[in-house]
Design a protein around this motif. Structure first.
Motif, short mmCIF file in Angstrom:
data_model
loop_
_atom_site.label_atom_id
_atom_site.label_comp_id
_atom_site.label_asym_id
_atom_site.label_seq_id
_atom_site.Cartn_x
_atom_site.Cartn_y
_atom_site.Cartn_z
N ILE A 162 0.86 -1.18 0.00
CA ILE A 162 0.00 0.00 0.00
C ILE A 162 0.89 1.23 0.00
CG2 ILE A 162 -1.94 -1.11 1.18
CD1 ILE A 162 -0.95 0.18 3.78
N GLY A 163 0.31 2.38 -0.29
CA GLY A 163 1.10 3.60 -0.29
C GLY A 163 0.27 4.81 -0.62
N ALA A 164 0.96 5.92 -0.79
CA ALA A 164 0.31 7.17 -1.16
C ALA A 164 1.28 7.97 -2.04
CB ALA A 164 -0.07 7.98 0.07
N MET A 165 0.72 8.69 -2.98
CA MET A 165 1.51 9.49 -3.90
C MET A 165 0.96 10.91 -3.94
SD MET A 165 2.34 8.73 -7.94
CE MET A 165 0.62 8.86 -8.47
N TYR A 166 1.85 11.87 -4.11
CA TYR A 166 1.41 13.26 -4.30
C TYR A 166 1.92 13.74 -5.65
CZ TYR A 166 0.21 18.09 -3.48
OH TYR A 166 -0.36 19.34 -3.59
N LYS A 167 0.98 14.16 -6.50
CA LYS A 167 1.33 14.70 -7.81
C LYS A 167 1.53 16.20 -7.69
CE LYS A 167 -2.32 12.84 -9.81
NZ LYS A 167 -3.29 12.42 -10.83
N PHE A 168 2.76 16.67 -7.93
CA PHE A 168 3.06 18.09 -7.87
C PHE A 168 2.56 18.82 -9.10
CE2 PHE A 168 6.35 15.99 -5.31
CZ PHE A 168 6.18 16.65 -4.11
N ASP A 169 2.65 18.16 -10.25
CA ASP A 169 2.25 18.74 -11.53
C ASP A 169 2.10 17.59 -12.52
OD1 ASP A 169 4.87 18.10 -12.52
OD2 ASP A 169 5.63 19.99 -11.74
N PRO A 170 1.85 17.86 -13.80
CA PRO A 170 1.66 16.77 -14.76
C PRO A 170 2.89 15.92 -15.04
CG PRO A 170 0.65 18.80 -15.56
CD PRO A 170 1.46 19.17 -14.38
N VAL A 171 4.06 16.27 -14.49
CA VAL A 171 5.29 15.55 -14.77
C VAL A 171 5.89 14.89 -13.53
CG1 VAL A 171 7.66 15.77 -15.62
CG2 VAL A 171 5.82 16.99 -16.77
N TRP A 172 5.94 15.60 -12.40
CA TRP A 172 6.64 15.13 -11.21
C TRP A 172 5.67 14.66 -10.12
CZ3 TRP A 172 11.74 14.28 -11.15
CH2 TRP A 172 12.53 14.94 -12.08
N SER A 173 6.05 13.55 -9.45
CA SER A 173 5.30 13.03 -8.32
C SER A 173 6.27 12.44 -7.30
CB SER A 173 4.31 11.94 -8.76
OG SER A 173 3.44 12.38 -9.77
N ALA A 174 5.79 12.28 -6.07
CA ALA A 174 6.57 11.62 -5.03
C ALA A 174 5.64 10.66 -4.30
CB ALA A 174 7.17 12.63 -4.06
N SER A 175 6.19 9.52 -3.85
CA SER A 175 5.35 8.51 -3.20
C SER A 175 6.07 7.89 -2.02
CB SER A 175 4.96 7.42 -4.19
OG SER A 175 6.09 6.66 -4.58
N ILE A 176 5.28 7.36 -1.10
CA ILE A 176 5.77 6.52 -0.02
C ILE A 176 5.03 5.19 -0.11
CG2 ILE A 176 6.47 8.38 1.53
CD1 ILE A 176 3.81 8.04 2.99
N ASN A 177 5.77 4.10 0.15
CA ASN A 177 5.19 2.76 -0.01
C ASN A 177 5.61 1.86 1.14
OD1 ASN A 177 3.96 2.57 -2.97
ND2 ASN A 177 5.85 3.78 -3.08
N LEU A 178 4.70 0.98 1.52
CA LEU A 178 4.98 -0.07 2.49
C LEU A 178 4.60 -1.40 1.84
CD1 LEU A 178 5.87 -0.76 5.39
CD2 LEU A 178 3.46 -0.63 6.05
N ASP A 179 5.60 -2.26 1.61
CA ASP A 179 5.39 -3.51 0.89
C ASP A 179 5.81 -4.70 1.72
OD1 ASP A 179 4.49 -2.16 -1.41
OD2 ASP A 179 6.54 -1.93 -2.15
N TYR A 180 5.08 -5.80 1.57
CA TYR A 180 5.47 -7.08 2.15
C TYR A 180 5.94 -7.97 1.00
CZ TYR A 180 5.18 -11.69 4.27
OH TYR A 180 5.46 -12.96 4.70
N VAL A 181 7.19 -8.39 1.08
CA VAL A 181 7.85 -9.12 -0.01
C VAL A 181 8.28 -10.49 0.48
CG1 VAL A 181 9.74 -9.05 -1.68
CG2 VAL A 181 8.73 -6.90 -0.86
N LYS A 182 8.05 -11.52 -0.34
CA LYS A 182 8.57 -12.86 -0.05
C LYS A 182 9.57 -13.21 -1.16
CE LYS A 182 5.95 -16.05 1.75
NZ LYS A 182 6.31 -16.02 3.18
N LEU A 183 10.72 -13.74 -0.74
CA LEU A 183 11.76 -14.15 -1.68
C LEU A 183 12.06 -15.63 -1.47
CD1 LEU A 183 14.23 -11.17 -1.13
CD2 LEU A 183 12.52 -11.38 -2.94
N GLY A 184 12.51 -16.30 -2.53
CA GLY A 184 12.87 -17.71 -2.40
C GLY A 184 13.58 -18.22 -3.63
N ALA A 185 14.49 -19.18 -3.42
CA ALA A 185 15.22 -19.78 -4.54
C ALA A 185 15.86 -21.08 -4.06
CB ALA A 185 16.28 -18.83 -5.07
N THR A 186 16.30 -21.89 -5.03
CA THR A 186 17.01 -23.13 -4.77
C THR A 186 18.31 -23.13 -5.56
OG1 THR A 186 14.97 -24.37 -4.39
CG2 THR A 186 16.93 -25.65 -4.94
#
Length: 226
Positions: free
Chosen positions: A41-65
């Motif tokens: 989940i997260g939130a983004m703020y659009k400053f104008d039609p070109v630039w934006s900034a966002s914050i995100n919180l993600d749950y990630v699972k990794l795995g390999a053999t």
């Protein structure tokens, strides 16, 4: 091109899901990866039609053999990661289309963008012999460091934003995550001398919702005046 009366700025609510692939001391190719899920989940703020900034919180699972014949250790790992990041987004095309009087009301359906940020990962890695899913009865190797552990992550990549309405957009994106950790696979310098830091890639789809706050306020005022 679509007509719109909503300005291209303000707060956007984000939610997403995808799959991950890891690059570590025991796995650096698709054939040894076990593609695992990501949700966030997260939130983004659009400053104008070109630039934006966002914050995100993600749950990630990794795995390999590990499948390297030169190191037949028959080793697998599973890692749970909580990732908190801040990013800057740059639209490669202006969100608006047209010129003159049409520019204020017409927006592009598809806008490509580039993205880069920084943040923190909080993770726990578990390695074990054999293949398959890790369960409570599975024999596991000793941790190579104290977990949970913290590291720095630098995500960068890009995507395409598809605008369906003033409120709803969907953005498939590919983001690569460089980390400062060498323990995402629970195989550190002791077991793999001279190894590189562990990184991972994410292919995801972000759902973007822009609340029509100003419009709702005006509607309430109009209804109150009747």
């Amino acid at each position: 091109m679509q007509e719109s009366k909503m300005p291209e700025r303000g707060v956007v609510i984000l939610a997403g899901a995808g799959i991950t692939a890891v690059r570590s001391d025991i796995c650096g190719t698709p054939d040894c990866n076990e593609f695992r899920p990501l949700v966030g989940i997260g939130a983004m703020y659009k400053f104008d039609p070109v630039w934006s900034a966002s914050i995100n919180l993600d749950y990630v699972k990794l795995g390999a053999t590990e499948k390297d014949p030169a190191r037949p250790r028959n080793l697998s790992f599973r890692t749970d990661v909580i990732e908190a990041t801040g990013s800057v987004m740059y639209n490669l095309l202006d969100a608006y289309s047209g010129s003159g009087g049409y520019r204020s009301s017409r927006k592009r359906f598809v806008v490509p963008y580039a993205k880069m940020g920084a943040g923190i990962i909080y993770y726990t890695a578990t390695s074990y012999p054999g293949t398959g899913d890790l369960d409570e009865s599975q024999t596991t190797y000793d941790p190579e460091r104290k977990y949970p552990a913290i590291g720095i992550v630098v995500p960068f990549g890009g995507g395409l934003r598809f605008r369906f309405s003033d409120q709803v957009s969907i953005a498939p994106e590919l983001i690569y995550h460089i980390t400062t950790s060498d323990y995402l696979d629970n195989v550190g310098p002791r077991l793999a001398p001279g190894g590189n830091k562990d990184h991972y890639g994410v292919a995801s789809i972000r759902f973007m919702y822009t609340p029509a706050i100003k419009e709702d306020i005006f509607n309430r005022k109009a209804q109150a005046g009747k």
